[in-house]
Design a protein around this motif. Structure first.
Motif, mmCIF file in Angstrom:
data_model
loop_
_atom_site.group_PDB
_atom_site.id
_atom_site.type_symbol
_atom_site.label_atom_id
_atom_site.label_comp_id
_atom_site.label_asym_id
_atom_site.label_seq_id
_atom_site.Cartn_x
_atom_site.Cartn_y
_atom_site.Cartn_z
ATOM 1 N N GLY A 14 0.784 -1.235 0.000
ATOM 2 C CA GLY A 14 0.000 0.000 0.000
ATOM 3 C C GLY A 14 0.812 1.278 0.000
ATOM 4 N N GLU A 16 0.733 3.624 -2.059
ATOM 5 C CA GLU A 16 -0.150 4.743 -2.400
ATOM 6 C C GLU A 16 -0.894 5.261 -1.167
ATOM 7 O OE1 GLU A 16 -2.323 0.969 -2.702
ATOM 8 O OE2 GLU A 16 -0.488 1.613 -3.683
ATOM 9 N N ASN A 17 -1.177 4.384 -0.193
ATOM 10 C CA ASN A 17 -1.829 4.825 1.042
ATOM 11 C C ASN A 17 -0.899 5.718 1.863
ATOM 12 O OD1 ASN A 17 -4.104 3.292 0.407
ATOM 13 N ND2 ASN A 17 -3.395 1.538 1.569
ATOM 14 N N TYR A 18 0.379 5.376 1.903
ATOM 15 C CA TYR A 18 1.354 6.228 2.600
ATOM 16 C C TYR A 18 1.476 7.582 1.895
ATOM 17 C CZ TYR A 18 2.952 2.328 5.465
ATOM 18 O OH TYR A 18 3.029 1.292 6.364
ATOM 19 N N HIS A 20 -0.784 9.146 0.241
ATOM 20 C CA HIS A 20 -1.965 9.942 0.591
ATOM 21 C C HIS A 20 -1.850 10.477 2.024
ATOM 22 C CE1 HIS A 20 -6.055 11.366 0.311
ATOM 23 N NE2 HIS A 20 -6.300 10.790 1.471
ATOM 24 N N GLU A 166 -2.175 4.478 7.783
ATOM 25 C CA GLU A 166 -2.221 4.792 6.352
ATOM 26 C C GLU A 166 -3.450 4.230 5.642
ATOM 27 O OE1 GLU A 166 -0.660 0.653 6.198
ATOM 28 O OE2 GLU A 166 -0.519 2.309 7.619
ATOM 29 N N ILE A 167 -4.181 3.326 6.266
ATOM 30 C CA ILE A 167 -5.345 2.711 5.623
ATOM 31 C C ILE A 167 -6.542 3.650 5.731
ATOM 32 C CG2 ILE A 167 -6.986 0.794 5.704
ATOM 33 C CD1 ILE A 167 -4.698 -0.990 6.606
ATOM 34 N N GLU A 168 -7.123 3.964 4.583
ATOM 35 C CA GLU A 168 -8.293 4.847 4.531
ATOM 36 C C GLU A 168 -9.540 4.071 4.938
ATOM 37 O OE1 GLU A 168 -8.838 8.062 2.738
ATOM 38 O OE2 GLU A 168 -6.710 8.494 2.601
ATOM 39 N N ASN A 175 -4.978 7.708 11.590
ATOM 40 C CA ASN A 175 -4.351 8.729 10.751
ATOM 41 C C ASN A 175 -4.324 10.087 11.447
ATOM 42 O OD1 ASN A 175 -7.104 9.189 10.544
ATOM 43 N ND2 ASN A 175 -7.127 9.371 8.324
#
Length: 189
Positions: A14, A16-18, A20, A166-168, A175
């Motif tokens: 993930g 891309e999660n970091y 964001h 980091e997980i939406e 977060n």
């Protein structure tokens, strides 16, 4: 917040999660086995991501980075376990593994909590730290039913989050705690 971040990719799923979570920061992503190729001291923050490519017991490059670096480090999941192992905490297999939403209780009044006593975050790991015991180098800032959730290495500006900020997810308030920690570490940014 505009800070330069070296994100160590430990084989996570993930990045891309970091990216964001770190929106506004200048982020350089480096695989765990290429750390020695970079001048890490030119960054303002190092993040050790979650992952599963190498055992914490064999990851000497990250252990040396943790011991030698003079800049702030935040470890997430595997990164938390890497910090824990480096400073002598016992990592244990969780039975059952911790997966999904989890209630976390603050055990200190650290600025990262901004007055919050408990919050919900997302977990996905099968190893954890159940207690810090009498370790004088490590401060426990939060716990859950699965064990220790947030640590700080005394006098080092090194923090570990066992959960995944980091997980939406609407259920993930981790977060907010992560961003509060960044504000604490970089107050004038």
């Amino acid at each position: 917040m505009n800070i330069s971040v070296l994100l160590i990719d430990n084989g996570n799923d993930g990045i891309e999660n970091y990216m964001h979570l770190l929106a506004g920061c200048n982020v350089k992503v480096v695989k765990w086995n290429r750390i020695q190729e970079y001048n890490v001291e030119k960054y303002e923050l190092i993040i050790l991501s979650h992952g599963r490519e190498i055992s914490v017991y064999r990851n000497d490059s990250e252990k040396n980075l943790i011991l030698d670096s003079n800049i702030p480090i935040i470890g997430v999941c595997y990164g938390f376990q890497m910090l824990s192992h480096t400073y002598g905490l016992k990592i244990e297999e969780l039975n059952p593994p911790s997966v999904g939403s989890n209630k976390i209780i603050a055990t200190s009044r650290h600025a990262m909590f901004n007055g919050v006593n408990q919050f919900t975050s997302i977990e996905k790991h099968k190893y954890g730290v159940k207690t810090i015991g009498t370790n004088e180098k490590v401060i426990c800032h939060a716990v859950s039913n699965f064990g220790v959730e947030i640590i700080e290495i005394l006098n080092r500006k090194q923090y570990g989050f066992q959960f995944h900020p980091e997980i939406e997810s609407q259920e993930n308030q981790g977060n907010i705690i992560f961003k509060n920690l960044l504000t604490y570490l970089f107050p004038n940014r």
